[in-house]
Motif scaffolding. Structure first.
Motif, short mmCIF file in Angstrom:
data_model
loop_
_atom_site.label_atom_id
_atom_site.label_comp_id
_atom_site.label_asym_id
_atom_site.label_seq_id
_atom_site.Cartn_x
_atom_site.Cartn_y
_atom_site.Cartn_z
N ALA A 274 94.94 48.45 65.98
CA ALA A 274 95.90 49.55 66.10
C ALA A 274 95.25 50.89 65.80
O ALA A 274 95.45 51.88 66.53
CB ALA A 274 97.08 49.30 65.16
N GLU A 275 94.46 50.95 64.72
CA GLU A 275 93.83 52.22 64.37
C GLU A 275 92.76 52.59 65.38
O GLU A 275 92.56 53.76 65.72
CB GLU A 275 93.22 52.14 62.96
N GLY A 276 92.03 51.56 65.90
CA GLY A 276 91.01 51.84 66.91
C GLY A 276 91.59 52.40 68.19
O GLY A 276 90.98 53.27 68.84
N ARG A 277 92.80 51.95 68.55
CA ARG A 277 93.43 52.46 69.76
C ARG A 277 93.79 53.94 69.64
O ARG A 277 93.76 54.68 70.61
CB ARG A 277 94.69 51.65 70.06
N ILE A 278 94.13 54.36 68.42
CA ILE A 278 94.43 55.78 68.22
C ILE A 278 93.18 56.62 68.49
O ILE A 278 93.24 57.68 69.13
CB ILE A 278 94.95 56.03 66.79
N PHE A 279 92.00 56.14 68.03
CA PHE A 279 90.75 56.85 68.29
C PHE A 279 90.49 56.94 69.80
O PHE A 279 90.01 57.97 70.29
CB PHE A 279 89.58 56.13 67.61
N CYS A 280 90.77 55.86 70.50
CA CYS A 280 90.48 55.83 71.94
C CYS A 280 91.50 56.62 72.76
O CYS A 280 91.13 57.31 73.72
CB CYS A 280 90.44 54.38 72.42
N ASP A 281 92.78 56.54 72.38
CA ASP A 281 93.84 57.13 73.19
C ASP A 281 94.27 58.52 72.73
O ASP A 281 94.64 59.37 73.54
CB ASP A 281 95.08 56.22 73.19
N ALA A 284 92.55 63.20 68.65
CA ALA A 284 92.91 64.33 67.79
C ALA A 284 93.81 63.90 66.64
O ALA A 284 93.89 64.60 65.62
CB ALA A 284 93.59 65.42 68.61
N LEU A 285 94.51 62.78 66.78
CA LEU A 285 95.42 62.30 65.76
C LEU A 285 94.81 61.20 64.88
O LEU A 285 95.48 60.70 63.99
CB LEU A 285 96.71 61.78 66.41
N ALA A 286 93.57 60.84 65.14
CA ALA A 286 92.94 59.73 64.41
C ALA A 286 92.65 60.13 62.97
O ALA A 286 92.46 61.31 62.64
CB ALA A 286 91.66 59.32 65.11
N ASP A 287 92.60 59.13 62.11
CA ASP A 287 92.31 59.32 60.69
C ASP A 287 90.88 59.83 60.53
O ASP A 287 89.93 59.20 60.98
CB ASP A 287 92.49 57.99 59.96
N ARG A 288 90.74 60.98 59.86
CA ARG A 288 89.41 61.56 59.68
C ARG A 288 88.55 60.76 58.70
O ARG A 288 87.34 60.97 58.60
CB ARG A 288 89.52 63.01 59.17
N ASP A 289 89.17 59.85 57.94
CA ASP A 289 88.42 59.03 56.99
C ASP A 289 87.95 57.73 57.62
O ASP A 289 87.43 56.85 56.91
CB ASP A 289 89.29 58.70 55.76
N SER A 290 88.14 57.58 58.91
CA SER A 290 87.69 56.39 59.61
C SER A 290 86.76 56.78 60.75
O SER A 290 86.69 57.94 61.16
CB SER A 290 88.89 55.59 60.17
N ILE A 291 86.05 55.78 61.28
CA ILE A 291 85.12 56.01 62.38
C ILE A 291 85.07 54.75 63.23
O ILE A 291 85.20 53.64 62.72
CB ILE A 291 83.71 56.38 61.84
N LEU A 292 84.89 54.92 64.53
CA LEU A 292 84.76 53.76 65.41
C LEU A 292 83.44 53.05 65.16
O LEU A 292 82.41 53.70 64.93
CB LEU A 292 84.83 54.19 66.87
N PRO A 425 87.53 48.92 64.86
CA PRO A 425 87.06 48.44 66.16
C PRO A 425 87.80 49.11 67.31
O PRO A 425 88.95 49.52 67.18
CB PRO A 425 87.39 46.95 66.10
N ALA A 426 87.14 49.18 68.45
CA ALA A 426 87.78 49.68 69.66
C ALA A 426 88.14 48.55 70.61
O ALA A 426 88.92 48.76 71.54
CB ALA A 426 86.85 50.67 70.37
N THR A 427 87.58 47.35 70.39
CA THR A 427 87.84 46.22 71.27
C THR A 427 88.22 45.00 70.43
O THR A 427 87.95 44.92 69.23
CB THR A 427 86.61 45.87 72.11
N GLU A 428 88.83 44.03 71.11
CA GLU A 428 89.20 42.79 70.42
C GLU A 428 87.95 42.03 69.95
O GLU A 428 87.95 41.41 68.88
CB GLU A 428 90.03 41.90 71.34
N GLU A 429 86.89 42.08 70.73
CA GLU A 429 85.64 41.41 70.33
C GLU A 429 85.11 41.99 69.03
O GLU A 429 84.68 41.25 68.14
CB GLU A 429 84.60 41.57 71.45
N GLU A 430 85.12 43.32 68.90
CA GLU A 430 84.66 43.95 67.66
C GLU A 430 85.57 43.58 66.49
O GLU A 430 85.10 43.32 65.38
CB GLU A 430 84.63 45.47 67.84
#
Length: 444
Positions: A274-281, A284-292, A425-430
């Motif tokens: 869920a959080e990875g999808r925010i980074f991808c989609d 600008a709204l993604a958590d700044r304390d996280s990274i892909l 993660p950005a993918t289910e595999e990750e």
């Protein structure tokens, strides 16, 4: 120097024989000693064998087992395999490697890192070489009429750093067989370092490592039975029992992993994604304390050279660990922004051999971080080694390494408000990979 140990205690074991480490000397202003004498005849000098380009300690290890390995370099034609298995004790193959850092200037400089500690990558090479020496000693039948076995590194069960290893104080590695299966053996190594005033042996243990080797018939390349093990002391019997229990647990865990994931892990998987999808989609709204996860990656590549091979003509397993460690360290450094501090290597499987001339690619990433302990945040790094063949347009995984780092205390003190990012993660595999590693670490 290298020492054969003849008793079960690593602190009171008498020395049966010593073999000096060649081509080192106490000061750069002294003349180096002459090379070690080699046996007469047409045997190739040990210093010219494959694998002689790593460290003087590795050279000493190859020299120590030369009487056994010389048959492997040129085995008797049509020699039969060993048919009668022997029963050996751990003390018969126990070996000690001593680093005279306090008196050997060149040796000290070869192993020094920028923080005046031992280079872990070089130490990993020596650990693999020492484990190989011990495995050959145990599996030898001392009969020149039988076909010698090929001992191959199958996996590294665990390597744990318990305290910093100084490059100014003498260091000792003691290793012995602790478990034997049908065609595999487990070797336990202890790296000890202590000041003269320290007399507690347990406090001097700086690093522990367990290696798994498998035996192959040198002609058919199929699995071959190995000599049995007969523990003598209560400590050796306890280690054998612990290995049996650990192996049984691994078998049960492998059998239940797939069902457990299907029955209860989908919610965790969706939560991570869920959080990875925010980074991808919606970056600008993604958590700044996280990274892909993909934004933490580093990669390097190399052509495997003849100087990096072992006596069987394949790339030395310790060399692969060395290179993987260096990339993992750099990945953790770039991620944290501070100098990392190595803690452990998790289980490593050597899936495919690597040959001279292979195009080897190392790819690394930060899988996840553990931030619940602010005094020791953890950075878990994966390094995957791929053997790539451009002519065939193919790429196969040779090894996967998992390293755990924290941040050096002195580095952390220079930066107020240290905060490492969460990795998403950005993918289910990750996502599946992250969950698998988290679960594996939680069972350690």
């Amino acid at each position: 120097m290298l020492m054969d140990m003849n008793s079960s205690s690593s602190t009171t074991i008498p020395v049966k024989g010593t073999i000096p480490v060649a081509y080192t000397f106490a000061s750069p202003f002294n003349n180096p000693p002459p090379p070690l004498a080699h046996s007469s005849g047409d045997r190739k000098p040990t210093a010219l064998w494959p694998g002689m380009y790593h460290s003087p300690l590795t050279t000493a290890l190859w020299e120590a087992k030369s009487n056994i390995l010389v048959r492997q370099l040129d085995p008797p034609k049509d020699a039969p395999p060993q048919t009668e298995l022997l029963t050996k004790t751990p003390s018969q193959s126990r070996t000690c490697l001593v680093y005279h850092f306090s008196s050997d200037f060149i040796l000290r400089e070869q192993y020094r890192d920028p923080w005046n500690e031992v280079r872990i990558g070089k130490l990993l090479e020596d650990l693999d070489a020492l484990a190989g020496t011990i495995s050959v000693k145990h599996c030898s039948d001392e009969d020149s009429t039988t076909r010698p076995l090929l001992m191959v590194t199958a996996s590294v069960d665990k390597i744990v750093l318990k305290k910093p290893i100084s490059v100014d104080t003498d260091l000792k590695i003691v290793g012995s067989i602790i478990w034997v299966g049908r065609s595999s053996i487990e070797i336990q190594l202890e790296v000890t370092q202590s000041k003269e005033e320290c007399c507690d042996a347990s406090d001097s243990v700086a690093l522990t490592a367990n290696f798994i080797f498998v035996a192959r018939d040198s002609k058919t390349k199929k699995a071959a039975p190995v000599n049995r093990l007969s523990p003598e002391t209560e400590h050796e019997k306890l280690l054998l029992e612990q290995c049996e229990a650990k192996n049984s647990l691994k078998k049960r865990k492998r059998g239940g992993e797939k069902m457990a994931f299907e029955n209860g892990e989908l919610n965790r998987l969706q939560s991570l994604l869920a959080e990875g999808r925010i980074f991808c989609d919606m970056p600008a709204l993604a958590d700044r304390d996280s990274i892909l996860l993909r934004d933490t990656c580093l990669e390097n590549s190399m052509i495997c050279q003849p100087q990096q091979r072992n006596i069987h003509g394949r790339i030395f397993g310790g060399f692969l660990m060395h290179r993987a460690f260096e990339l993992a360290f750099s990945t953790a450094y770039a991620f944290a922004g501070l100098v990392p501090y190595f803690l452990e290597v998790d289980h490593v499987d050597f899936l495919k051999p690597v040959d001279v001339g292979d195009f080897l690619r190392f790819k690394s990433c930060v899988l996840y971080t553990e931030l619940h302990n602010p005094d020791q945040p953890l950075i878990n790094v994966e390094v995957v080694a791929h053997v790539t063949r451009p002519e065939l347009r193919s790429s196969e995984v040779s090894n996967t390494f998992y390293f755990t780092f924290t941040v050096r205390p002195e580095a952390k003190a220079t930066k107020n408000g240290l905060k490492l990012r969460n990795v998403v993660p950005a993918t289910e595999e990750e996502a599946r990979l992250i969950l698998e590693r988290m679960d594996a670490d939680s069972l350690q």
